[in-house]
Motif scaffolding. Structure first.
Motif, PDB file in Angstrom:
ATOM      1  N   GLU A  82      19.009  30.009  43.533  1.00 17.05           N
ATOM      2  CA  GLU A  82      17.797  30.577  44.134  1.00 17.05           C
ATOM      3  C   GLU A  82      16.520  30.172  43.405  1.00 17.05           C
ATOM      4  O   GLU A  82      15.414  30.511  43.832  1.00 17.05           O
ATOM      5  N   VAL A  84      13.253  28.370  42.008  1.00 16.40           N
ATOM      6  CA  VAL A  84      12.237  27.388  42.412  1.00 16.40           C
ATOM      7  C   VAL A  84      11.275  27.224  41.238  1.00 16.40           C
ATOM      8  O   VAL A  84      11.049  28.168  40.472  1.00 16.40           O
ATOM      9  N   PHE A 221      11.745  32.506  42.681  1.00 17.12           N
ATOM     10  CA  PHE A 221      12.979  32.444  43.461  1.00 17.12           C
ATOM     11  C   PHE A 221      12.634  32.286  44.943  1.00 17.12           C
ATOM     12  O   PHE A 221      11.564  32.696  45.387  1.00 17.12           O
ATOM     13  N   LYS A 222      13.540  31.694  45.682  1.00 18.33           N
ATOM     14  CA  LYS A 222      13.264  31.319  47.070  1.00 18.33           C
ATOM     15  C   LYS A 222      12.749  32.483  47.908  1.00 18.33           C
ATOM     16  O   LYS A 222      11.885  32.311  48.764  1.00 18.33           O
ATOM     17  N   GLY A 223      13.274  33.663  47.678  1.00 16.87           N
ATOM     18  CA  GLY A 223      12.856  34.823  48.453  1.00 16.87           C
ATOM     19  C   GLY A 223      11.839  35.691  47.756  1.00 16.87           C
ATOM     20  O   GLY A 223      11.549  36.803  48.206  1.00 16.87           O
ATOM     21  N   TRP A 342       3.084  27.132  44.729  1.00 20.50           N
ATOM     22  CA  TRP A 342       4.422  27.640  45.033  1.00 20.50           C
ATOM     23  C   TRP A 342       4.731  27.363  46.502  1.00 20.50           C
ATOM     24  O   TRP A 342       4.378  28.149  47.376  1.00 20.50           O
ATOM     25  N   HIS A 344       7.325  27.602  48.256  1.00 22.62           N
ATOM     26  CA  HIS A 344       8.186  28.553  48.967  1.00 22.62           C
ATOM     27  C   HIS A 344       7.410  29.749  49.523  1.00 22.62           C
ATOM     28  O   HIS A 344       7.945  30.492  50.352  1.00 22.62           O
ATOM     29  N   SER A 347       6.050  29.088  54.311  1.00 22.79           N
ATOM     30  CA  SER A 347       7.103  28.309  54.970  1.00 22.79           C
ATOM     31  C   SER A 347       6.558  27.313  55.990  1.00 22.79           C
ATOM     32  O   SER A 347       7.212  26.320  56.307  1.00 22.79           O
TER      33      SER A 347
END
Length: 460
Positions: A82, A84, A221-223, A342, A344, A347
């Protein structure tokens, strides 16, 4: 079986539980583990919000990857997939209503070489010549307990400190450089000066470690960062989580402690207060301790995310954001071009900007009294002046951190020493933890959680 209560469900409290669980299992020791959190969610100052195609971090926005224990924790949680890393690029200082790149080869605006010093467009030739006195002035008076502002000004000169270094360091440490100690900010500067005779020569001798750290030095982290909090909670089924629960007092009862909550009381053998300093003072209700606890200071900030239906490729090439110098018509103290730094967080590749308004801002009291709608107008004015964008935003997110940002001034370490001594004497199994005392930043909190777990194990 011992009962261990951790008050505070931020990253420090959670990592305390993570490492405590691990060490209890290794030693085959049973204990009742309880974590109390006043909010309905865990994470404290780590909190991710999702709105449309954007991810916004209302508190900390990243973790310093090289900080001891950070990647180790991620690996222990099985969370590497996860991860990034930040996009690298140019950071600017906004001065005289222009963006000036913070010179390459500098750390916190401090030049690491003569080349970096001479390349600066932020200071005059006279200021550069004054900074070169660092090469010849000996250190006869400064220690790690000295003010970092006075230290840097003495060796590098007032101009470079005011125009290039102070905007960066004040942004990181949320305070007046002349009230912050070297020990609580950049203690290695004294070592460089003493060992190499020059701050810049010290940086040059250690340049490899700074250049290595310059790329991919922040993680998320991705989320969003909240997913790390969720992962920690998932891996702690042994812990009794009491969310949405406020603590009223911690009272000594023989060799144990009564943890007084709204509708019940827990009896604990060990209590960890991983809470803001103000909460510690309130729940311990000890006049002697309160005198020392009042010496810890805090800062405040208003942070805003503004998102647009505009591609972020219109930003300056390779730029990731800016810090505002004193001679600028911008109201904000700093801005991160979040969607650029960032990937991520956006989107669809649209522009997401974060702006910071700190209590060192001359207009702070006025800003703090504004409604969200009024603050939005101020932010849009700053975005128009700095980036030329006049479109209406699709997303606005306002967060107010009032007196919740620890500030390590010159009295911090001495006061902390007194508090720890008093606790050991009068409350021997009550432990302090968290960023109010032992270091700002998520990495420092993770390390503090690990050390707190070790202290608990030594008592169990």
């Amino acid at each position: 079986m011992k009962t261990i209560v951790v008050v505070g469900g931020g990253i420090t409290g959670l990592t305390t539980m993570h490492y405590l669980k691990k060490q209890l299992a290794e030693k085959n020791v049973d204990a009742r583990l309880v974590l109390i959190e006043k909010n309905p969610y865990l994470g404290g100052k780590i909190h991710s919000e999702h709105d449309g195609s954007f991810i916004m971090e209302t508190g900390a926005d990243s973790i310093v990857a090289r900080h001891p224990g950070v990647l180790e924790l991620v690996q222990e949680l099985g969370f590497e997939s996860e991860l990034v890393y930040n996009e690298t690029g140019i950071s600017y200082i906004h001065t005289n209503n222009e963006l000036h790149a913070i010179p390459a080869g500098s750390t916190f605006g401090i030049p690491m070489s003569m080349e970096s010093l001479m390349a600066s467009t932020l200071i005059s030739e006279e200021g550069k010549q004054r900074a070169l006195k660092d090469l010849e002035l000996p250190n006869t008076n400064f220690t790690k307990e000295s003010s970092i502002g006075h230290f840097l000004e003495y060796f590098l000169g007032e101009e470079i400190v005011r125009k290039q270094i102070a905007p960066v360091l004040a942004g990181v440490y949320s305070g007046d450089l002349y009230q912050l100690s070297l020990n609580s900010t950049l203690p290695y500067l004294v070592d460089y000066k003493n060992e190499y005779g020059s701050i810049m020569k010290g940086f040059e001798a250690n340049r490899a470690q700074f250049e290595k750290a310059a790329n991919k030095k922040f993680i998320s982290f991705k989320g969003g960062l909240s997913t790390l909090i969720d992962r920690l909670e998932e891996t702690l089924p042994e812990v009794e989580f009491m969310k949405n629960t406020a603590i009223q007092a911690v009272e000594k009862q023989g060799e144990r402690y009564c943890v007084v909550l709204g509708n019940e009381t827990l009896i604990a053998d060990i209590v960890v207060l991983a809470t803001p300093n103000e909460t510690v003072s309130t729940v311990l209700q000890d006049a002697g301790l309160r005198t020392q606890l009042e010496k810890f200071t805090t800062a405040s900030a208003l942070t805003m995310y503004v998102g647009f239906d505009v591609a972020d490729r219109m930003l300056p090439a390779d730029g990731t954001g800016f810090i505002v110098s004193h001679n600028s018509d911008l109201v904000c103290n700093a801005s991160t071009w979040t969607s650029r730094k960032w990937k991520h967080t956006s989107s669809e590749g649209n522009l997401l900007v974060r702006l910071f308004y700190k209590n060192i801002n001359p207009r702070y009291e006025e800003l703090a009294a504004m409604t969200d709608e009024q603050l939005t107008e101020v932010a849009l004015g700053d975005i128009k002046l700095s980036l030329g964008i006049e479109e209406k935003p699709t997303v606005v997110n306002v967060t107010k951190w009032i007196d919740q940002m620890p500030r390590y001034d010159l009295a911090h370490n001495e006061a902390l020493g007194h508090v720890i001594k008093e606790l050991a004497l009068h409350y021997p199994n009550v432990l302090l933890a968290g960023c109010s005392y032992f270091g700002v930043g998520i990495g420092a909190c993770i390390q503090n959680g690990k050390k707190t777990a070790e202290q608990i194990i030594a008592r169990v």
